[in-house]
Design a protein around this motif. Structure first.
Motif, PDB file in Angstrom:
ATOM      1  N   HIS A 138     -56.844 -23.134  34.127  1.00  0.00           N
ATOM      2  CA  HIS A 138     -56.495 -21.753  34.033  1.00  0.00           C
ATOM      3  C   HIS A 138     -57.188 -20.727  35.090  1.00  0.00           C
ATOM      4  N   GLU A 139     -58.123 -21.453  35.915  1.00  0.00           N
ATOM      5  CA  GLU A 139     -58.781 -20.734  37.174  1.00  0.00           C
ATOM      6  C   GLU A 139     -57.961 -20.630  38.297  1.00  0.00           C
ATOM      7  N   SER A 140     -57.925 -19.507  39.043  1.00  0.00           N
ATOM      8  CA  SER A 140     -57.368 -19.260  40.036  1.00  0.00           C
ATOM      9  C   SER A 140     -58.063 -19.842  41.313  1.00  0.00           C
ATOM     10  N   VAL A 141     -57.497 -20.478  42.223  1.00  0.00           N
ATOM     11  CA  VAL A 141     -58.142 -21.459  43.480  1.00  0.00           C
ATOM     12  C   VAL A 141     -57.084 -20.941  44.671  1.00  0.00           C
ATOM     13  N   VAL A 142     -57.864 -21.178  45.803  1.00  0.00           N
ATOM     14  CA  VAL A 142     -57.297 -20.957  47.205  1.00  0.00           C
ATOM     15  C   VAL A 142     -57.082 -22.146  47.847  1.00  0.00           C
ATOM     16  N   LEU A 143     -55.982 -22.210  48.277  1.00  0.00           N
ATOM     17  CA  LEU A 143     -55.438 -23.536  49.138  1.00  0.00           C
ATOM     18  C   LEU A 143     -56.443 -23.691  50.300  1.00  0.00           C
ATOM     19  N   ALA A 144     -56.876 -24.890  50.624  1.00  0.00           N
ATOM     20  CA  ALA A 144     -57.631 -25.033  51.866  1.00  0.00           C
ATOM     21  C   ALA A 144     -57.074 -25.935  52.935  1.00  0.00           C
ATOM     22  N   ARG A 145     -55.861 -25.886  52.832  1.00  0.00           N
ATOM     23  CA  ARG A 145     -54.722 -26.499  54.039  1.00  0.00           C
ATOM     24  C   ARG A 145     -53.578 -26.251  53.923  1.00  0.00           C
ATOM     25  N   ASP A 146     -52.965 -26.204  54.924  1.00  0.00           N
ATOM     26  CA  ASP A 146     -51.356 -26.206  54.894  1.00  0.00           C
ATOM     27  C   ASP A 146     -50.666 -27.250  54.182  1.00  0.00           C
ATOM     28  N   LEU A 147     -49.494 -27.045  53.421  1.00  0.00           N
ATOM     29  CA  LEU A 147     -48.894 -28.064  52.761  1.00  0.00           C
ATOM     30  C   LEU A 147     -47.282 -27.651  53.128  1.00  0.00           C
ATOM     31  N   PRO A 148     -46.826 -27.899  54.521  1.00  0.00           N
ATOM     32  CA  PRO A 148     -45.640 -27.399  54.765  1.00  0.00           C
ATOM     33  C   PRO A 148     -44.395 -28.080  54.128  1.00  0.00           C
ATOM     34  N   GLN A 149     -44.454 -29.103  53.555  1.00  0.00           N
ATOM     35  CA  GLN A 149     -43.436 -29.671  52.589  1.00  0.00           C
ATOM     36  C   GLN A 149     -43.314 -28.934  51.449  1.00  0.00           C
ATOM     37  N   GLU A 150     -44.412 -28.114  51.090  1.00  0.00           N
ATOM     38  CA  GLU A 150     -44.012 -27.373  49.710  1.00  0.00           C
ATOM     39  C   GLU A 150     -44.077 -25.804  50.088  1.00  0.00           C
ATOM     40  N   HIS A 151     -44.147 -25.527  51.531  1.00  0.00           N
ATOM     41  CA  HIS A 151     -43.904 -24.081  51.984  1.00  0.00           C
ATOM     42  C   HIS A 151     -45.154 -23.548  51.603  1.00  0.00           C
ATOM     43  N   LEU A 152     -46.438 -24.050  51.699  1.00  0.00           N
ATOM     44  CA  LEU A 152     -47.467 -23.498  51.307  1.00  0.00           C
ATOM     45  C   LEU A 152     -48.613 -23.368  52.539  1.00  0.00           C
ATOM     46  N   GLN A 153     -49.561 -22.391  52.810  1.00  0.00           N
ATOM     47  CA  GLN A 153     -50.471 -22.329  53.894  1.00  0.00           C
ATOM     48  C   GLN A 153     -51.760 -22.236  53.184  1.00  0.00           C
ATOM     49  N   SER A 154     -52.791 -22.410  54.072  1.00  0.00           N
ATOM     50  CA  SER A 154     -53.943 -22.447  53.776  1.00  0.00           C
ATOM     51  C   SER A 154     -54.262 -20.745  53.440  1.00  0.00           C
ATOM     52  N   GLY A 155     -54.942 -20.616  52.292  1.00  0.00           N
ATOM     53  CA  GLY A 155     -55.234 -19.296  51.895  1.00  0.00           C
ATOM     54  C   GLY A 155     -54.345 -18.904  50.917  1.00  0.00           C
ATOM     55  N   ASP A 156     -53.197 -19.767  50.263  1.00  0.00           N
ATOM     56  CA  ASP A 156     -52.488 -19.209  49.134  1.00  0.00           C
ATOM     57  C   ASP A 156     -53.225 -19.476  48.112  1.00  0.00           C
ATOM     58  N   LEU A 157     -53.050 -18.513  46.971  1.00  0.00           N
ATOM     59  CA  LEU A 157     -53.279 -18.689  45.682  1.00  0.00           C
ATOM     60  C   LEU A 157     -52.809 -19.388  44.442  1.00  0.00           C
ATOM     61  N   GLY A 158     -53.235 -20.241  43.854  1.00  0.00           N
ATOM     62  CA  GLY A 158     -52.726 -20.846  42.902  1.00  0.00           C
ATOM     63  C   GLY A 158     -53.710 -20.830  41.613  1.00  0.00           C
ATOM     64  N   VAL A 159     -52.916 -21.641  40.802  1.00  0.00           N
ATOM     65  CA  VAL A 159     -53.784 -21.538  39.247  1.00  0.00           C
ATOM     66  C   VAL A 159     -53.662 -22.972  38.790  1.00  0.00           C
ATOM     67  N   VAL A 160     -55.062 -23.367  38.462  1.00  0.00           N
ATOM     68  CA  VAL A 160     -55.063 -24.731  38.072  1.00  0.00           C
ATOM     69  C   VAL A 160     -54.388 -25.161  36.507  1.00  0.00           C
ATOM     70  N   VAL A 161     -53.547 -26.032  36.462  1.00  0.00           N
ATOM     71  CA  VAL A 161     -53.004 -26.017  35.303  1.00  0.00           C
ATOM     72  C   VAL A 161     -53.299 -27.299  34.442  1.00  0.00           C
ATOM     73  N   SER A 162     -54.019 -28.219  35.237  1.00  0.00           N
ATOM     74  CA  SER A 162     -54.603 -29.465  34.500  1.00  0.00           C
ATOM     75  C   SER A 162     -55.390 -30.035  35.504  1.00  0.00           C
ATOM     76  N   ASP A 192     -61.954 -35.909  35.639  1.00  0.00           N
ATOM     77  CA  ASP A 192     -63.207 -34.927  35.611  1.00  0.00           C
ATOM     78  C   ASP A 192     -63.266 -34.293  36.954  1.00  0.00           C
ATOM     79  N   GLY A 193     -62.340 -33.619  37.563  1.00  0.00           N
ATOM     80  CA  GLY A 193     -62.080 -32.713  38.779  1.00  0.00           C
ATOM     81  C   GLY A 193     -61.902 -33.524  39.913  1.00  0.00           C
ATOM     82  N   ILE A 194     -61.593 -34.708  39.930  1.00  0.00           N
ATOM     83  CA  ILE A 194     -61.334 -35.503  41.124  1.00  0.00           C
ATOM     84  C   ILE A 194     -59.951 -34.767  41.878  1.00  0.00           C
ATOM     85  N   ALA A 195     -59.094 -34.620  41.046  1.00  0.00           N
ATOM     86  CA  ALA A 195     -57.822 -33.920  41.455  1.00  0.00           C
ATOM     87  C   ALA A 195     -57.322 -32.933  40.374  1.00  0.00           C
ATOM     88  N   TYR A 196     -56.409 -32.004  40.896  1.00  0.00           N
ATOM     89  CA  TYR A 196     -55.940 -30.947  39.863  1.00  0.00           C
ATOM     90  C   TYR A 196     -54.527 -30.610  40.136  1.00  0.00           C
TER      91      TYR A 196
END
Length: 75
Positions: free
Chosen positions: A5-29, A33-37
Motif C-alpha cells: 500500500h505504499e506509493s512508489v516511483v517507477l525507475a525505468r520505462d516499460l513501453p509495453q505497459e505504456h509506463l515511463q520512468s517517474g510514473d507513480l504506482g502503489v504496491v499491492v503485494s 520478502d521484497g525481491i519483487a513487487y
C-alpha cells in the motif's frame, strides 16, 4: 523495505505497459520478502491502467521532496 500500500516511483520505462520512468504506482503485494513487487498504476480518475510484477531495482520509494508530474497516456 517498501511495504504493501505504499506509493512508489517507477525507475525505468516499460513501453509495453505504456509506463515511463517517474510514473507513480502503489504496491499491492510483495514477493519473497521484497525481491519483487506487484505494483498498480492508475489514472488520476482512479482507473487501473495496469498491474505489473517488478523487481526491487525497478522501483524506488516516494519521499517528501518529490513532486508529481501529470502526463497523458497514449494507449
Amino acid at each position: 523495505m517498501i511495504k504493501e500500500h505504499e506509493s512508489v516511483v517507477l525507475a525505468r520505462d516499460l513501453p509495453q505497459e505504456h509506463l515511463q520512468s517517474g510514473d507513480l504506482g502503489v504496491v499491492v503485494s510483495l514477493h519473497k520478502d521484497g525481491i519483487a513487487y506487484e505494483v498498480e498504476f492508475m489514472t488520476l480518475a482512479g482507473k487501473t491502467l495496469t498491474v505489473v510484477t517488478l523487481e526491487a531495482e525497478d522501483i524506488r520509494p516516494v519521499n517528501s521532496r518529490m513532486l508529481p508530474h501529470i502526463r497523458e497516456i497514449a494507449v
